[in-house]
Design an enzyme around this catalytic site. Structure first.
Site, PDB file in Angstrom:
ATOM      1  N   ASP A 328      33.425  13.877  -8.728  1.00 33.49           N
ATOM      2  CA  ASP A 328      33.195  15.017  -9.045  1.00 33.49           C
ATOM      3  C   ASP A 328      33.322  16.238  -8.602  1.00 33.49           C
ATOM      4  O   ASP A 328      33.509  15.468  -7.311  1.00 33.49           O
ATOM      5  CB  ASP A 328      31.597  14.491  -9.668  1.00 33.49           C
ATOM      6  CG  ASP A 328      30.980  14.344 -10.519  1.00 33.49           C
ATOM      7  OD1 ASP A 328      31.506  15.891 -11.138  1.00 33.49           O
ATOM      8  OD2 ASP A 328      29.967  14.166 -11.056  1.00 33.49           O
ATOM      9  N   ASP A 387      28.046  17.955 -18.698  1.00 30.71           N
ATOM     10  CA  ASP A 387      27.032  16.572 -18.948  1.00 30.71           C
ATOM     11  C   ASP A 387      26.110  16.709 -20.628  1.00 30.71           C
ATOM     12  O   ASP A 387      25.722  17.372 -20.755  1.00 30.71           O
ATOM     13  CB  ASP A 387      25.676  16.116 -18.072  1.00 30.71           C
ATOM     14  CG  ASP A 387      26.441  16.553 -16.683  1.00 30.71           C
ATOM     15  OD1 ASP A 387      27.555  16.576 -16.043  1.00 30.71           O
ATOM     16  OD2 ASP A 387      25.639  15.981 -15.561  1.00 30.71           O
TER      17      ASP A 387
END
Length: 527
Positions: A328, A387
């Protein structure tokens, strides 16, 4: 249309400027043109191509979380203000983004697509200003004593926009020799239930409950590590990493782990003991972004000792039994800044991914917060939107901020990448009816769209909160996967029609309107 200020036409060409030289070939291909070539010297940022722009265009951001959306160039407010803490998630060149419409890698308009097929050395992008569209290639401060390849460029035209996007994806895959895993992923992830409040007790509870679900992967997300950068040291209350992997493996699922490999916190042992490992700005560690209540620095991936550390980290985790790696905040590895050698940020970013790929061998790599085109060929899956959230996000700005609405929109507009460049990750399904403001209709809309698109399917709920209604949404979603999907009317602002043939339920047609939050699903079962 002009290439280096000359009308585009077939042939071989040479341009000698004060600081650089270019030689290129323009040839006609099916549905358009292809430009390849070589460049040497110190090119910096070159103006590559110029043409008129339509008012209605589909633009793309350079990394996972950024939007891929249709805009009307007359209605976009400029100049804009960027959050300094997240400037590089907004754009690799924030100064340009604040003042002009910017699109990275490609632009789509009615019956025409302009796009780069590679980003191996430089960063290619477009700007639109006063109906003029300009393509640039930025080589940063790199100097090339010998010729290096240009980033390949195509112009596709004369067909439906959805078809052109699919064709563009196929050309990228061919240019980068991509090999795609046939089997997708069905799994569980801790993040959207527990965030940084994750405990080992909750992990154990969900491992036990997961036996009632068809999960192949059980992935522990952020919240287990002592600090960003000190990945092998766990927080108090957690067993050692190898014990965590063993516990998951004994349940019959593949162990998965979250890691932000190119990031180090200002408080980490790496920052304290190896300040020379960090990307610099004016001889000080450069702040890539601010998160976890700390300044976050970037590793200098051009340094051999950093790459050795990175290899040892991932090979250690692989030996512990981890078979699924969610890596990430990858954009941090490609931010501008002073590095050990004269490589561009794009080159060293790819070198970092190559190290990880070699270290984990055949394990599954999911990219997230990642530059898109430079990662092609290194990752098995890729998050393609911001997200998701336990709320729809009707009032959330569409510039990469977390929201279920924008996460799903990107899964649709970037579908052309799926099973061509990697497996698309639309982000996790949130199925619980408790601790969420998502309505039943919104949860169904999100899940069924991801299923019809044949995306990676990962659930991120406390499984003790999953009721019979939520289980049925998941079961229906899994009956919609494994088809060959095509998104029609990609430029529409009134909803999308998705056709998927050969799903586990048969041929499927889904209409989805994200603004009105409505959908209709038609299933034609085989006789």
């Amino acid at each position: 249309m002009e290439m280096f200020s000359s009308r585009i036409r077939e042939g071989n060409f040479v341009l000698n400027e004060k600081n650089y030289s270019i030689k290129w070939t323009t040839k006609q291909i099916e549905n358009g043109w292809k430009i390849t070539g070589f460049i040497k010297g110190k090119p910096g940022r070159i103006e590559f191509f110029k043409t008129y722009s339509s008012k209605k265009i589909l633009i793309n951001n350079w990394q996972s979380w950024g939007p891929c959306k249709v805009i009307n160039t007359d209605h976009l407010k400029l100049p804009r203000q960027i959050d300094d803490n997240w400037q590089y998630t907004t754009s690799l060149f924030p100064d340009i983004f604040e003042k002009q419409i910017q699109s990275d890698y490609f632009i789509l308009e009615e019956n025409k697509l302009y796009g780069f097929l590679s980003s191996r050395i430089a960063h290619p992008f477009f700007t639109v200003q006063k109906n003029a569209m300009t393509a640039y290639i930025d080589y940063f401060d790199a100097v090339f004593d010998e010729y290096v390849p240009l980033e390949t460029f195509v112009i596709l035209e004369g067909a439906d926009e959805s078809f052109l996007l699919e064709k563009y994806g196929e050309l990228i895959a061919k240019e980068n020799n991509v090999s795609i895993r046939k089997q997708s992923i069905i799994g569980w992830c801790s993040w959207y239930q527990y965030f940084l409040n994750l405990t080992w007790q909750e992990i154990l509870k969900n491992i036990n409950l997961a036996s009632n679900y068809p999960f192949e992967v059980f992935q522990i997300d952020d919240g287990y590590e002592k600090d960003i950068g000190d990945w092998l040291i766990v927080k108090d209350g957690f067993p050692q990493l190898y014990q965590m992997a063993e516990t998951i493996a004994k349940s019959g699922m593949k162990p998965g782990i979250w890691i932000a490999p190119f990031c180090v916190s200002e408080s980490s042992s790496i920052s304290q003991n190896h300040p020379d490992w960090l990307v610099k700005e004016e001889e000080r560690p450069k702040v890539a972004f601010r998160n976890w209540d700390h300044q976050i620095f970037s590793l200098d991936l051009s340094k051999s000792e950093v790459k050795k550390w990175l290899y040892e980290l991932f090979s250690t985790l692989r030996k512990m039994g981890y078979l699924y790696f969610k890596i990430d905040f990858l954009f941090s590895g490609a931010i501008p800044g002073k590095r050990h050698n004269g490589s561009t940020p794009i080159q060293v970013f790819r070198e970092g991914l190559e190290v990880i790929r070699k270290a984990v061998k055949d394990a599954f790599i999911l990219g997230c917060g990642s530059p898109l085109l430079p990662a092609v060929g290194f990752v098995d899956g890729m998050r393609v939107g911001p997200d998701t959230t336990p709320f729809w996000g009707e009032n959330v700005p569409d510039e990469g901020a977390p929201a279920a609405k924008w996460s799903l929109r990107n899964a649709i507009t970037r579908h052309f990448m799926h099973r061509k460049l990697w497996l698309n990750d639309p982000d996790c399904l949130l199925l619980r009816s408790e601790q969420t403001s998502l309505t039943l209709n919104e949860r169904e809309l999100y899940a069924y769209t991801c299923g019809v698109l044949d995306n990676i399917i990962v659930v991120s709920d406390d499984l003790s909160l999953i009721d019979d209604q939520s289980k049925e949404i998941l079961n229906k979603t899994l009956r919609l996967i494994s088809g060959s999907a095509f998104v029609k009317n990609i430029m529409s602002t009134d909803g999308y029609e998705i056709i998927s043939r050969g799903t586990k339920s048969g041929d499927v047609k889904l209409f989805v309107d994200l603004e009105k939050r409505i959908f209709s699903l038609e299933i034609k079962t085989e006789r």
